[in-house]
Motif scaffolding. Structure first.
Motif, PDB file in Angstrom:
ATOM      1  N   UNK A  27       0.832  -1.201   0.000  1.00 57.66           N
ATOM      2  CA  UNK A  27       0.000   0.000   0.000  1.00 57.66           C
ATOM      3  C   UNK A  27       0.870   1.256   0.000  1.00 57.66           C
ATOM      4  N   UNK A  28       1.856   1.300   0.876  1.00 56.65           N
ATOM      5  CA  UNK A  28       2.735   2.468   0.944  1.00 56.65           C
ATOM      6  C   UNK A  28       3.548   2.603  -0.340  1.00 56.65           C
ATOM      7  N   UNK A  29       4.021   1.486  -0.882  1.00 55.55           N
ATOM      8  CA  UNK A  29       4.762   1.535  -2.143  1.00 55.55           C
ATOM      9  C   UNK A  29       3.878   2.093  -3.253  1.00 55.55           C
ATOM     10  N   UNK A  30       2.627   1.661  -3.290  1.00 57.72           N
ATOM     11  CA  UNK A  30       1.693   2.162  -4.296  1.00 57.72           C
ATOM     12  C   UNK A  30       1.389   3.641  -4.132  1.00 57.72           C
ATOM     13  N   UNK A  31       1.187   4.078  -2.892  1.00 63.15           N
ATOM     14  CA  UNK A  31       0.936   5.508  -2.637  1.00 63.15           C
ATOM     15  C   UNK A  31       2.151   6.352  -3.027  1.00 63.15           C
ATOM     16  N   UNK A  32       3.348   5.857  -2.745  1.00 60.85           N
ATOM     17  CA  UNK A  32       4.563   6.579  -3.130  1.00 60.85           C
ATOM     18  C   UNK A  32       4.677   6.670  -4.647  1.00 60.85           C
ATOM     19  N   UNK A  33       4.402   5.567  -5.325  1.00 59.79           N
ATOM     20  CA  UNK A  33       4.463   5.562  -6.794  1.00 59.79           C
ATOM     21  C   UNK A  33       3.424   6.513  -7.370  1.00 59.79           C
ATOM     22  N   UNK A  34       2.223   6.488  -6.802  1.00 58.96           N
ATOM     23  CA  UNK A  34       1.154   7.368  -7.272  1.00 58.96           C
ATOM     24  C   UNK A  34       1.531   8.840  -7.106  1.00 58.96           C
ATOM     25  N   UNK A  42      -0.237  -1.095 -10.294  1.00 59.94           N
ATOM     26  CA  UNK A  42       0.857  -1.900 -10.820  1.00 59.94           C
ATOM     27  C   UNK A  42       1.943  -2.102  -9.762  1.00 59.94           C
ATOM     28  N   UNK A  43       2.269  -1.041  -9.033  1.00 58.93           N
ATOM     29  CA  UNK A  43       3.294  -1.143  -7.998  1.00 58.93           C
ATOM     30  C   UNK A  43       2.829  -2.053  -6.867  1.00 58.93           C
ATOM     31  N   UNK A  44       1.573  -1.931  -6.458  1.00 66.56           N
ATOM     32  CA  UNK A  44       1.039  -2.809  -5.404  1.00 66.56           C
ATOM     33  C   UNK A  44       1.112  -4.268  -5.815  1.00 66.56           C
ATOM     34  N   UNK A  45       0.651  -4.573  -7.018  1.00 65.41           N
ATOM     35  CA  UNK A  45       0.672  -5.954  -7.498  1.00 65.41           C
ATOM     36  C   UNK A  45       2.097  -6.482  -7.634  1.00 65.41           C
ATOM     37  N   UNK A  46       2.968  -5.667  -8.173  1.00 62.76           N
ATOM     38  CA  UNK A  46       4.356  -6.089  -8.329  1.00 62.76           C
ATOM     39  C   UNK A  46       4.979  -6.366  -6.971  1.00 62.76           C
TER      40      UNK A  46
END
Length: 109
Positions: A27-34, A42-46
């Motif tokens: 979740x945090x990785x996805x929020x950072x990417x967003x 894509x980042x969350x799934x990866x």
């Protein structure tokens, strides 16, 4: 050149963000990417399904943060930080791109 506003081991400066990251790092990785123009889904799934791709995408987000803030470093060091200390790196990235108040609300989402 600038420096990080929080150290790599400064993840406890925002305990709720730290807790969210330790429970759901994707979740945090996805929020950072967003926040840096990447794809949150894509980042969350990866991050969940194929760790090397997640590390790569998280390091790309870190690279963008460094470029925006004028922080020294390179993509190789970004990859190494996310490989060997991924949770602390995710929290450090999140703290850098969002003021403390926004990071608190991110942790509550």
């Amino acid at each position: 050149m600038g420096s990080w506003s929080n150290g790599l081991c400064g993840c406890f400066n925002n305990c709720s963000l730290c807790l969210v990251t330790y429970i759901a790092p994707c979740y945090t990785a996805g929020k950072n990417a967003d926040a840096t123009g990447g794809s949150m889904p894509m980042t969350c799934l990866a991050y969940l399904l194929f760790a090397p791709a997640g590390i790569f995408l998280a390091a790309k987000a870190r690279e963008k943060i460094r470029e925006q803030k004028g922080i020294e470093g390179g993509f190789g060091s970004d990859c190494l930080v996310h490989l060997f200390c991924p949770l602390c790196a995710l929290v450090q990235d999140a703290q850098e791109i969002q003021p403390a108040a926004q990071a608190e609300s991110m942790a509550r989402e």
